[in-house]
Design an enzyme around this catalytic site. Structure first.
Site, short mmCIF file in Angstrom:
data_model
loop_
_atom_site.label_atom_id
_atom_site.label_comp_id
_atom_site.label_asym_id
_atom_site.label_seq_id
_atom_site.Cartn_x
_atom_site.Cartn_y
_atom_site.Cartn_z
N ASN A 195 14.23 -31.29 -21.12
CA ASN A 195 13.96 -29.96 -21.69
C ASN A 195 13.50 -30.12 -23.14
OD1 ASN A 195 14.08 -27.36 -22.65
ND2 ASN A 195 16.30 -27.12 -22.39
N TRP A 196 12.20 -29.94 -23.34
CA TRP A 196 11.67 -30.14 -24.69
C TRP A 196 11.99 -28.99 -25.63
CZ3 TRP A 196 5.91 -32.17 -23.83
CH2 TRP A 196 5.97 -33.39 -23.16
N LYS A 197 12.48 -27.89 -25.08
CA LYS A 197 12.77 -26.69 -25.89
C LYS A 197 11.54 -26.30 -26.71
CE LYS A 197 17.61 -27.84 -25.70
NZ LYS A 197 18.94 -27.77 -26.29
N HIS A 221 19.58 -20.90 -19.33
CA HIS A 221 20.01 -21.87 -20.35
C HIS A 221 20.85 -21.14 -21.40
CE1 HIS A 221 19.94 -24.70 -23.66
NE2 HIS A 221 19.64 -25.63 -22.77
N GLU A 247 20.93 -21.23 -24.45
CA GLU A 247 20.19 -20.71 -25.61
C GLU A 247 19.52 -19.39 -25.27
OE1 GLU A 247 18.07 -24.35 -26.39
OE2 GLU A 247 19.94 -25.25 -27.07
N GLU A 301 26.39 -27.16 -18.49
CA GLU A 301 26.13 -27.56 -19.87
C GLU A 301 27.12 -26.86 -20.80
OE1 GLU A 301 21.82 -28.92 -20.53
OE2 GLU A 301 21.80 -26.75 -20.59
N GLY A 340 23.22 -30.42 -28.17
CA GLY A 340 22.62 -30.71 -29.48
C GLY A 340 23.62 -31.08 -30.56
N SER A 366 24.04 -33.40 -24.92
CA SER A 366 24.03 -34.67 -25.65
C SER A 366 24.00 -35.90 -24.74
CB SER A 366 25.23 -34.74 -26.61
OG SER A 366 25.18 -33.67 -27.54
N GLY A 369 18.11 -32.65 -23.47
CA GLY A 369 17.33 -31.97 -24.51
C GLY A 369 16.76 -32.97 -25.49
N GLY A 370 17.44 -33.14 -26.61
CA GLY A 370 16.95 -33.99 -27.70
C GLY A 370 16.43 -35.36 -27.28
P1 PGA Z 1 20.84 -31.80 -25.74
O1 PGA Z 1 20.40 -30.45 -24.98
O2 PGA Z 1 20.61 -32.93 -24.78
O3 PGA Z 1 19.95 -31.85 -26.95
O4 PGA Z 1 22.27 -31.65 -26.07
C1 PGA Z 1 20.68 -30.26 -23.63
C2 PGA Z 1 20.16 -28.94 -23.17
O5 PGA Z 1 20.24 -27.95 -23.92
O6 PGA Z 1 19.66 -28.82 -22.04
#
Ligand code: PGA
Length: 261
Positions: A20-22, A108, A110, A178, A184, A222, A243-244
């Site tokens: 997930n590049w966000k 998600h 977010e 999650e 993050g 993470s 994500g990251g």
């Molecule tokens: P992260 O994000 O790996 O940066 O913690 C995961 C996600 O939000 O899907």
């Protein structure tokens, strides 16, 4: 009731590795990242996992041709619940499918947090994804406060029951657990906590799906190359939502290698 921490997976499911590049990357960044990953994937033999990237909507059209025929799929990070209409700024599931997407993420944290998305809306979006022919990853997760007050499982069960599309089956639906406090932050849930929550989700699916053992349960929060192997070795973990660490081709490829070991 506490469940046993280690229960064998009843079915062997092909792990799903989702990146997930966000809201990261301009065109040049997205193209460079996708190309680097395709190059690394080229040297892979038979892949016993499925890899899908979720670029920002603006980059899907540019990245999809790079990924085409590489075995790496592409998906959207969100979609609207309607097929079309006067919804300025939104993207429909059909539009994602039209760009070559095979997946969409819904719910998600977010989106739930910053856009006030409710379980009902997440379900409507996931249903729209299925209607457009996409597979969906429905996300659930508790906040730190909810965990601290002992409500984590109740929150997850409520989100699951409210967010999963009717008739969810393993061929088209995956669930990502999650924990919000792990996203993050560099914090990951312990293997015991992941095992416990994934077993709880698996059990709940018996009432929510006709194929409860075939729905892949991803962990997210993470995930990196250094912890991916331990996470996917946990009972009822059938992949990761990253994500990251998906923003670096080497790191994301190393996660795939750790998962496939
Ligand atoms: P992260 O994000 O790996 O940066 O913690 C995961 C996600 O939000 O899907």
């Amino acid at each position: 009731m506490s469940l046993p921490l280690i229960t064998p997976n009843t079915t062997v499911l092909r792990p799903l590795i989702a990146g997930n590049w966000k809201m990261h990357g301009l065109r040049a960044d997205g193209l460079a990242l996708a190309s680097a990953l395709v190059e690394l994937q080229r040297s892979e033999g038979v892949r016993n996992y499925e890899m899908v990237l979720f670029p920002p909507a603006t980059l899907i059209g540019a990245v999809e041709p790079v990924l085409r025929d590489s075995g790496v799929g592409v998906g959207g990070q969100d979609c609207h619940s309607a097929e079309r209409g006067a919804f300025t700024g939104d993207v429909s599931a059909a539009m994602l499918a039209d760009l070559g997407c095979s997946y969409v993420i819904t719910g998600h944290s977010e989106r739930r947090q910053h856009h006030g998305e409710t379980d009902a809306l997440v379900k409507a979006k996931a249903t729209a994804g299925l209607r457009a022919g996409l597979s969906v990853i429905v996300c659930v997760g508790e906040t730190q406060a909810e965990r601290d007050s002992g409500e984590a499982k109740a929150v997850i069960l409520r989100q699951l029951a409210g967010s999963l599309p009717d008739g969810s089956t393993g061929d088209r639906v995956a669930i990502a657990y999650e924990p919000v406090w792990a996203i993050g932050t560099g914090l990951t849930a312990t293997a015991a906590d992941i095992a416990d929550m994934h077993a709880t989700i698996r059990q709940a699916l018996a009432d929510l799906s006709t194929t409860p053992d075939a729905i892949r349960l991803l962990y997210g929060g993470s995930v990196k190359a250094a912890n991916a192997a331990e996470i996917v070795a946990t009972a009822h973990v059938n992949g990761v939502l990253v994500g990251g660490a998906s923003l670096k081709a080497d790191e994301f490829q190393a996660i795939a290698e750790a998962v496939s070991r």
